[in-house]
Design a protein around this motif. Sequence first.
Motif, PDB file in Angstrom:
ATOM      1  N   MET A   6       0.833  -1.202   0.000  1.00 58.69           N
ATOM      2  CA  MET A   6       0.000   0.000   0.000  1.00 58.69           C
ATOM      3  C   MET A   6       0.868   1.254   0.000  1.00 58.69           C
ATOM      4  SD  MET A   6      -2.891  -1.119   2.772  1.00 58.69           S
ATOM      5  CE  MET A   6      -3.786   0.428   2.550  1.00 58.69           C
ATOM      6  N   ASP A   7       0.317   2.319  -0.563  1.00 59.71           N
ATOM      7  CA  ASP A   7       1.046   3.579  -0.633  1.00 59.71           C
ATOM      8  C   ASP A   7       0.649   4.444   0.564  1.00 59.71           C
ATOM      9  OD1 ASP A   7       2.601   5.648  -1.474  1.00 59.71           O
ATOM     10  OD2 ASP A   7       1.027   6.476  -2.776  1.00 59.71           O
ATOM     11  N   LEU A   8       1.190   4.093   1.742  1.00 60.77           N
ATOM     12  CA  LEU A   8       0.720   4.716   2.987  1.00 60.77           C
ATOM     13  C   LEU A   8       1.780   4.484   4.053  1.00 60.77           C
ATOM     14  CD1 LEU A   8      -2.010   5.793   4.433  1.00 60.77           C
ATOM     15  CD2 LEU A   8      -2.287   3.415   5.131  1.00 60.77           C
ATOM     16  N   VAL A   9       2.057   5.516   4.862  1.00 60.33           N
ATOM     17  CA  VAL A   9       2.968   5.304   5.995  1.00 60.33           C
ATOM     18  C   VAL A   9       2.220   4.521   7.077  1.00 60.33           C
ATOM     19  CG1 VAL A   9       4.329   6.394   7.815  1.00 60.33           C
ATOM     20  CG2 VAL A   9       4.244   7.408   5.524  1.00 60.33           C
ATOM     21  N   THR A  10       2.775   3.371   7.478  1.00 60.61           N
ATOM     22  CA  THR A  10       2.105   2.556   8.497  1.00 60.61           C
ATOM     23  C   THR A  10       3.060   2.193   9.624  1.00 60.61           C
ATOM     24  OG1 THR A  10       2.646   0.590   7.219  1.00 60.61           O
ATOM     25  CG2 THR A  10       0.443   1.505   6.927  1.00 60.61           C
ATOM     26  N   TYR A  11       2.500   1.996  10.797  1.00 60.09           N
ATOM     27  CA  TYR A  11       3.225   1.502  11.965  1.00 60.09           C
ATOM     28  C   TYR A  11       2.481   0.265  12.439  1.00 60.09           C
ATOM     29  CZ  TYR A  11       4.826   6.396  12.135  1.00 60.09           C
ATOM     30  OH  TYR A  11       5.341   7.620  11.843  1.00 60.09           O
ATOM     31  N   VAL A  12       3.190  -0.807  12.723  1.00 64.96           N
ATOM     32  CA  VAL A  12       2.558  -2.011  13.255  1.00 64.96           C
ATOM     33  C   VAL A  12       3.032  -2.201  14.693  1.00 64.96           C
ATOM     34  CG1 VAL A  12       2.148  -4.458  12.927  1.00 64.96           C
ATOM     35  CG2 VAL A  12       2.551  -2.985  10.942  1.00 64.96           C
ATOM     36  N   VAL A  13       2.092  -2.197  15.649  1.00 64.46           N
ATOM     37  CA  VAL A  13       2.451  -2.162  17.066  1.00 64.46           C
ATOM     38  C   VAL A  13       1.826  -3.319  17.827  1.00 64.46           C
ATOM     39  CG1 VAL A  13       2.490  -0.746  19.145  1.00 64.46           C
ATOM     40  CG2 VAL A  13       2.361   0.353  16.907  1.00 64.46           C
ATOM     41  N   PRO A  14       2.621  -4.302  18.279  1.00 61.76           N
ATOM     42  CA  PRO A  14       2.060  -5.336  19.142  1.00 61.76           C
ATOM     43  C   PRO A  14       1.670  -4.745  20.497  1.00 61.76           C
ATOM     44  CG  PRO A  14       4.444  -5.600  18.911  1.00 61.76           C
ATOM     45  CD  PRO A  14       4.034  -4.486  17.999  1.00 61.76           C
ATOM     46  N   ILE A  15       0.496  -5.110  20.994  1.00 62.55           N
ATOM     47  CA  ILE A  15       0.001  -4.564  22.266  1.00 62.55           C
ATOM     48  C   ILE A  15      -0.410  -5.716  23.174  1.00 62.55           C
ATOM     49  CG2 ILE A  15      -1.837  -3.175  23.306  1.00 62.55           C
ATOM     50  CD1 ILE A  15      -1.673  -1.337  20.879  1.00 62.55           C
ATOM     51  N   GLU A  16       0.326  -5.892  24.258  1.00 75.42           N
ATOM     52  CA  GLU A  16       0.007  -6.970  25.199  1.00 75.42           C
ATOM     53  C   GLU A  16      -1.301  -6.665  25.935  1.00 75.42           C
ATOM     54  OE1 GLU A  16       3.135  -8.304  27.741  1.00 75.42           O
ATOM     55  OE2 GLU A  16       4.667  -8.196  26.188  1.00 75.42           O
ATOM     56  N   ASP A  17      -2.021  -7.716  26.319  1.00 80.24           N
ATOM     57  CA  ASP A  17      -3.226  -7.528  27.128  1.00 80.24           C
ATOM     58  C   ASP A  17      -2.867  -6.921  28.476  1.00 80.24           C
ATOM     59  OD1 ASP A  17      -4.889  -8.555  25.233  1.00 80.24           O
ATOM     60  OD2 ASP A  17      -4.956 -10.565  26.083  1.00 80.24           O
ATOM     61  N   ILE A  18      -3.739  -6.083  28.992  1.00 86.65           N
ATOM     62  CA  ILE A  18      -3.481  -5.493  30.311  1.00 86.65           C
ATOM     63  C   ILE A  18      -4.603  -5.859  31.294  1.00 86.65           C
ATOM     64  CG2 ILE A  18      -4.513  -3.208  29.921  1.00 86.65           C
ATOM     65  CD1 ILE A  18      -1.799  -2.110  31.218  1.00 86.65           C
ATOM     66  N   ASN A  19      -5.697  -6.459  30.788  1.00 87.06           N
ATOM     67  CA  ASN A  19      -6.746  -7.060  31.634  1.00 87.06           C
ATOM     68  C   ASN A  19      -7.339  -6.119  32.667  1.00 87.06           C
ATOM     69  OD1 ASN A  19      -6.488  -9.565  30.370  1.00 87.06           O
ATOM     70  ND2 ASN A  19      -4.763 -10.114  31.670  1.00 87.06           N
ATOM     71  N   ARG A  20      -7.483  -4.897  32.324  1.00 90.71           N
ATOM     72  CA  ARG A  20      -7.993  -3.884  33.228  1.00 90.71           C
ATOM     73  C   ARG A  20      -8.532  -2.788  32.334  1.00 90.71           C
ATOM     74  NH1 ARG A  20      -5.395  -1.847  38.717  1.00 90.71           N
ATOM     75  NH2 ARG A  20      -4.727  -3.997  38.921  1.00 90.71           N
ATOM     76  N   ASN A  21      -9.831  -2.835  32.043  1.00 90.48           N
ATOM     77  CA  ASN A  21     -10.380  -1.925  31.047  1.00 90.48           C
ATOM     78  C   ASN A  21     -10.124  -0.453  31.352  1.00 90.48           C
ATOM     79  OD1 ASN A  21     -11.366  -3.927  29.353  1.00 90.48           O
ATOM     80  ND2 ASN A  21     -13.355  -4.035  30.389  1.00 90.48           N
ATOM     81  N   SER A  22     -10.078  -0.119  32.641  1.00 86.46           N
ATOM     82  CA  SER A  22      -9.961   1.295  33.008  1.00 86.46           C
ATOM     83  C   SER A  22      -8.628   1.914  32.596  1.00 86.46           C
ATOM     84  CB  SER A  22     -10.161   1.477  34.510  1.00 86.46           C
ATOM     85  OG  SER A  22      -9.243   0.678  35.229  1.00 86.46           O
ATOM     86  N   VAL A  23      -7.590   1.123  32.399  1.00 86.25           N
ATOM     87  CA  VAL A  23      -6.310   1.704  31.975  1.00 86.25           C
ATOM     88  C   VAL A  23      -5.954   1.321  30.538  1.00 86.25           C
ATOM     89  CG1 VAL A  23      -5.456   1.659  34.364  1.00 86.25           C
ATOM     90  CG2 VAL A  23      -4.785  -0.156  32.801  1.00 86.25           C
ATOM     91  N   TRP A  24      -6.841   0.622  29.863  1.00 86.19           N
ATOM     92  CA  TRP A  24      -6.534   0.107  28.530  1.00 86.19           C
ATOM     93  C   TRP A  24      -6.212   1.221  27.525  1.00 86.19           C
ATOM     94  CZ3 TRP A  24      -8.799   0.157  23.587  1.00 86.19           C
ATOM     95  CH2 TRP A  24      -8.329  -0.815  22.695  1.00 86.19           C
TER      96      TRP A  24
END
Lengths: 176, 176, 176, 176, 176, 176
Positions: free
Chosen positions: D64-82
């Motif tokens: 694709m002709d687009l600047v992209t960033y791919v970021v793995p995000i670990e689960d934090i299991n606490r919706n209030s700080v997600w």
Amino acid sequence: MTRGFYIGRFQPYHKGHHQVIEQIAAEVDEVVVGIGSADQSHTLQNPFTAGERMMMITKCLAEMDLVTYVVPIEDINRNSVWVSHVTAMSPHFDVAYSNNPLVIRLFDESGINVRQSPMFDRDQLEGENIRERMRQDEGWRELLPEPVVQTIKEINGITRIQHIADTDASGRADPE
Amino acid sequence: MTRGFYIGRFQPYHKGHHQVIEQIAAEVDEVVVGIGSADQSHTLQNPFTAGERMMMITKCLAEMDLVTYVVPIEDINRNSVWVSHVTAMSPHFDVAYSNNPLVIRLFDESGINVRQSPMFDRDQLEGENIRERMRQDEGWRELLPEPVVQTIKEINGITRIQHIADTDASGRADPE
Amino acid sequence: MTRGFYIGRFQPYHKGHHQVIEQIAAEVDEVVVGIGSADQSHTLQNPFTAGERMMMITKCLAEMDLVTYVVPIEDINRNSVWVSHVTAMSPHFDVAYSNNPLVIRLFDESGINVRQSPMFDRDQLEGENIRERMRQDEGWRELLPEPVVQTIKEINGITRIQHIADTDASGRADPE
Amino acid sequence: MTRGFYIGRFQPYHKGHHQVIEQIAAEVDEVVVGIGSADQSHTLQNPFTAGERMMMITKCLAEMDLVTYVVPIEDINRNSVWVSHVTAMSPHFDVAYSNNPLVIRLFDESGINVRQSPMFDRDQLEGENIRERMRQDEGWRELLPEPVVQTIKEINGITRIQHIADTDASGRADPE
Amino acid sequence: MTRGFYIGRFQPYHKGHHQVIEQIAAEVDEVVVGIGSADQSHTLQNPFTAGERMMMITKCLAEMDLVTYVVPIEDINRNSVWVSHVTAMSPHFDVAYSNNPLVIRLFDESGINVRQSPMFDRDQLEGENIRERMRQDEGWRELLPEPVVQTIKEINGITRIQHIADTDASGRADPE
Amino acid sequence: MTRGFYIGRFQPYHKGHHQVIEQIAAEVDEVVVGIGSADQSHTLQNPFTAGERMMMITKCLAEMDLVTYVVPIEDINRNSVWVSHVTAMSPHFDVAYSNNPLVIRLFDESGINVRQSPMFDRDQLEGENIRERMRQDEGWRELLPEPVVQTIKEINGITRIQHIADTDASGRADPE
């Protein structure tokens, strides 16, 4: 001086909880109210944050003539240390009240005095039923003390529950 | 109605903390007192459990004419989510009080109103100094409100600090 | 096709890091850049978030003629599983580059091919030195690639470091 | 310059995801793709590691002709700080795209601009359906972009899914 | 039947530890040996994994005429629940042996019988001293039981300690 | 010298487990028995603590003519690092025995030699069936080795399981 301990998730705090605390108040001088799963919020089973639940409970207890402590308690997911976790987070107490057989068992194995907590009308008042009524926005107000109704209104609690209920069953923020 | 938030570790709660809260009380209607590092205890830096600190603070605040909430807050060890953690654990507040530049920075980056908290006589009253006096059991009583002195006596706090101080520097329960 | 792995904390990403990657690029076809301590930020040792560091690095690598992957890696605080953690978070790699003897040891014990990474001018370019210069806002610009200087400006990085430096040594958000 | 954020678990990355990103690309200048549950792998619901998913996605986005960033995000299991967790892990973004009501709600409560993400043909393309087809090794190739099919082949992904599917429902490594 | 509990980090298990256990063996019928910080390894303070330490200890205890249990115990970083954690991980014991004032205090506050453990020649035998000798590969063999020397040889323990000692002070795998 | 590794949750250790170990003993010189989910207890699926299970197993293995190690292994909830976790906690082993396809897969992907473990009579002996019989206190004794029956009696295991079974499905200590 006797201090009692009573724990619940209070999602939300309802008239049944309030009756229990009134009956405990007749037996002890001070009551510690533990808010379980304090780290959980924004799920169908735990829609409200610990801070929101603390506000609900504190306002309701203010009307009672009793020294009370309200203590949010995060989950520790390890039954063998749960009692130590609770006793470290809470002001010292002499007796714990619960109807949950596991909680009774754990306090008992730790040598802490535990009493069956007074029962409320479970059919009408259990949390799951109330949360379902809130989702439909019908017939929930009469089951909650007035200050709780007020808090839910202030934080747009009904909309939040409806949004959460639309989410897939996992109750987690990661979409497919 | 304005609610203020003030956080400390309160190891122990001393007259300097109490002065700060009295001054905050002049500016807001309700105060939330956050007990930081609530999961830590039995170390030189954090000798008392969250429950013990809650008892100290609640008794001192009872004498004040102010609605207060006392909220234990466990460490989350991740500065980027610390503000969300605090706001989820606490009743909603309009302004946070702190002298800690990092705390001020974090609230500020999150768009939360934060004010420099009133200063107390740091030389005499900082926690580390008081804990050292407690270890020597000399000159600590006059720096603490009376209910705190009482609580420390009830839980044998001086003996605990002396035992901990004998332990190696790590402050951890694993011996060599 | 050979893929190399290079890990650092990149607080911030500086010209020394960039030289190393340029030299690695001469030996492999693709490079994975791991951002260590991705969960840490707003401390003297780790002022920038993983997202901010990712932006710094991605912009600098865009100028290079090389397929690159930038992977934030949270601390796992358990050396025995660190290599598995890294290999699960990263695209598969054939060789790891490091000058850290522990990292070299851990990869080696896991049977992963590891090479001494090319050295840069450590005196001028090590992170601690650069962060101290940033705190004084003097002499740091010339040590960083232009896109990094730009990113730090956009996020008010100098002010953040100065605020953090004023905080007590613990680098934690809990005030006394 | 506008940067959009789009999160999924991408188990695996399929043509539906790709269509969504193409539509988002029409509205913003740069896209951050967050890989949710990055710490999970080798289960029926999450067969692939974060690194494997990163490889799938990066290869597809390269076209694709687009600047992209791919970021793995670990689960934090606490919706209030997600939300804070996500914003700290990701380059700064102006708008989040999601169809998950909880995610929409959480971004909304945090004051972050959030848009309904474009829909793809859910019946054919949802992850659970695709994983079931992969278990039977039938009819899955046409639902995935070519580079994803290639990656799955290289890592023996079909065999892995079949092995996992034979395991008891817990999806955990501890046998009875 | 009396069972005693003795905990250490055993980095490595040395003749002083062995003397202590021999003396405890004279007072009880069975001994549980707890391996503290079981999750830590590959650092200057904790060079060996729990499994390696278990092998050292089990081989040395095999020579003794005593029923023994060797139990790795992961750190829990929360002194208030440490005793429950230990008692859940270990076979039931009647008395704990320790010279660590904090450990003594924690067992004591939990109502568990605790005795001062017999002392060994600390100057010669403390772990830090032995690890320094191992780093220099000089004068360490005579301080360790023969099976421990053997185990260290098999796992190339000296080389590991020397590699770790070259690493920066943090003892963490993330390089600058 | 060959060392084998065999892991289970052993809730409780039953005759089927014992048969498996006897058959493994015919193939190797030493056996490591890993107790999985060591941190879990007081739930329907995991009624016994790691320490209680260790006692059951050690007593049964004492009767065998084989060097054995019994190693409690806490859950790590991250399949990608599970094998490293196990190998760090356990004395070095040459071959792992399992019938769990996921466990076999994980060891296999890590390059560790893994063999199908010998089968026992699953219908009669699987843990869930035995725990149900224990709840009803009927027909469980004949399925367990004598020392296990003895241990369960000493710790009032039947009463504990019955209490836990009365608790709501979550198996968690937080009541509604």
